[in-house]
Design a protein around this motif. Structure first.
Motif, PDB file in Angstrom:
ATOM      1  N   TRP A  15      24.782  30.112  23.972  1.00 13.34           N
ATOM      2  CA  TRP A  15      25.708  29.428  23.053  1.00 13.34           C
ATOM      3  C   TRP A  15      26.849  28.796  23.835  1.00 13.34           C
ATOM      4  N   GLU A  64      24.453  34.822  23.626  1.00 12.62           N
ATOM      5  CA  GLU A  64      25.868  34.445  23.626  1.00 12.62           C
ATOM      6  C   GLU A  64      26.172  33.482  24.776  1.00 12.62           C
ATOM      7  N   LYS A 119      35.134  34.051  17.802  1.00 12.24           N
ATOM      8  CA  LYS A 119      33.995  33.905  16.887  1.00 12.24           C
ATOM      9  C   LYS A 119      33.641  35.240  16.232  1.00 12.24           C
ATOM     10  N   ARG A 120      33.576  36.299  17.043  1.00 13.80           N
ATOM     11  CA  ARG A 120      33.244  37.617  16.496  1.00 13.80           C
ATOM     12  C   ARG A 120      34.377  38.149  15.618  1.00 13.80           C
ATOM     13  N   ASP A 138      36.516  36.437  13.837  1.00 13.25           N
ATOM     14  CA  ASP A 138      36.501  35.714  12.564  1.00 13.25           C
ATOM     15  C   ASP A 138      35.417  36.264  11.644  1.00 13.25           C
ATOM     16  N   TRP A 139      34.251  36.562  12.226  1.00 15.53           N
ATOM     17  CA  TRP A 139      33.147  37.114  11.419  1.00 15.53           C
ATOM     18  C   TRP A 139      33.523  38.478  10.852  1.00 15.53           C
ATOM     19  N   ALA A 169      36.587  32.242  23.417  1.00 13.46           N
ATOM     20  CA  ALA A 169      35.927  31.609  22.274  1.00 13.46           C
ATOM     21  C   ALA A 169      34.936  32.560  21.622  1.00 13.46           C
ATOM     22  N   SER A 170      34.213  33.299  22.442  1.00 14.76           N
ATOM     23  CA  SER A 170      33.249  34.279  21.917  1.00 14.76           C
ATOM     24  C   SER A 170      33.956  35.376  21.146  1.00 14.76           C
ATOM     25  N   GLN A 187      27.802  24.842  23.860  1.00 10.55           N
ATOM     26  CA  GLN A 187      29.124  24.376  23.443  1.00 10.55           C
ATOM     27  C   GLN A 187      29.902  23.693  24.570  1.00 10.55           C
TER      28      GLN A 187
END
Length: 273
Positions: free
Chosen positions: A113, A110, A260-261, A263-264, A256-257, A117
């Motif tokens: 990433w 993570e 992302k989670r 949304d998943w 942001a992390s 980014q």
């Protein structure tokens, strides 16, 4: 007076615990399959009682590599997490597909990433508090006590990072036979010394971060053609700027992390709805 009332008074006489974990022995494939079936039943029941969860403000969090679970169980857990994410009174953490090794390596991925980014600088990763915020348990305090039942030694690969300053309790009783008095015995084993050790560790971590920041400021001043030991006010200004920039970057990365989670999970939870 009932034994529950007596137990409540005894517990309240000492420091109040905020986070306790129960860890059982490793299981065979047939037992794991049985637990997966049981989990499907329980999460299905939870979703049927969503009104009660909302009434008691119970937030369900599922920690671990959810992608390792059967798809239908992934979807059920995601639905439970999504349905209770706004609750903030009580928290139930359920570990599925979890090992400490997987959790720490996932946290490293993570952070990598974040660097890819452009959300983090590579130097930000040297701060171990950032790794701590990338763990599955980032929204929970570190456990005060970790209980391992069935007398199994040594500790299994469970919350190893989070329990570095926790009281580890090994009890020979099986989880299915665990009682209040077993729990009471567990919380008597050394909890009073934990907070002092945690405070000392936090102070040492802050000291190390300050040393790294001071070294970075010295290097920056030299690059700018200024004396490394120069003006104290100038050094303080550079230190403040460096610290503020790092905090802003880390906060932006964590947000942001989290998005992302989330949304998943949202996509997963609606897949079978």
């Amino acid at each position: 007076m009932s034994w529950m009332k007596e137990g409540e008074l005894i517990i309240k006489a000492g420091p109040m615990l905020k986070h306790i974990n129960i860890e059982s022995f490793k299981r065979s494939k047939s037992q794991v399959d049985g637990l997966m079936d049981l989990a499907r039943q329980k999460f299905s029941c939870l979703m049927e009682e969503n009104e009660k969860l909302q009434k008691h403000e119970l937030c369900i969090r599922v920690l671990g590599g959810l992608r390792l679970l059967p798809l239908n169980l992934q979807e059920l857990t995601a639905q439970a997490v999504q349905a209770t994410k706004s609750c903030n009174k009580c928290f139930l953490n359920v570990c599925f597909g979890y090992t400490s090794c997987h959790e720490i390596s996932n946290a490293m991925r993570e952070m990598a990433w974040g660097v890819e980014q452009g959300l983090l600088d590579p130097s930000d990763i040297s701060d171990e508090s950032l790794l701590n915020k990338c763990l599955y348990t980032n929204h929970s305090p570190h456990p005060d006590i970790l209980v391992q039942t069935a007398g199994e030694l040594p500790p299994s690969d469970f919350l190893l990072w989070q329990t570095s300053y926790s009281c580890l309790v090994f009890q020979h009783v099986l989880w299915s036979e665990y009682t209040f008095w077993n729990f009471f015995e567990a919380i008597q084993m050394g909890h009073s010394m934990l907070q002092k050790a945690r405070d000392m560790y936090a102070e040492e971590r802050e000291r190390q971060q300050l040393e790294r920041d001071q070294a970075a400021v010295t290097e920056q001043l030299l690059q700018e053609g200024l004396q490394a030991s120069g003006d104290a006010q100038l050094r303080r200004a550079h230190l403040h700027k460096l610290s503020t920039r790092r905090k802003d970057q880390v906060q932006g990365f964590l947000q942001a992390s989290e998005v992302k989670r989330a949304d998943w999970l949202a996509c997963l939870g609606t897949a079978s709805a």
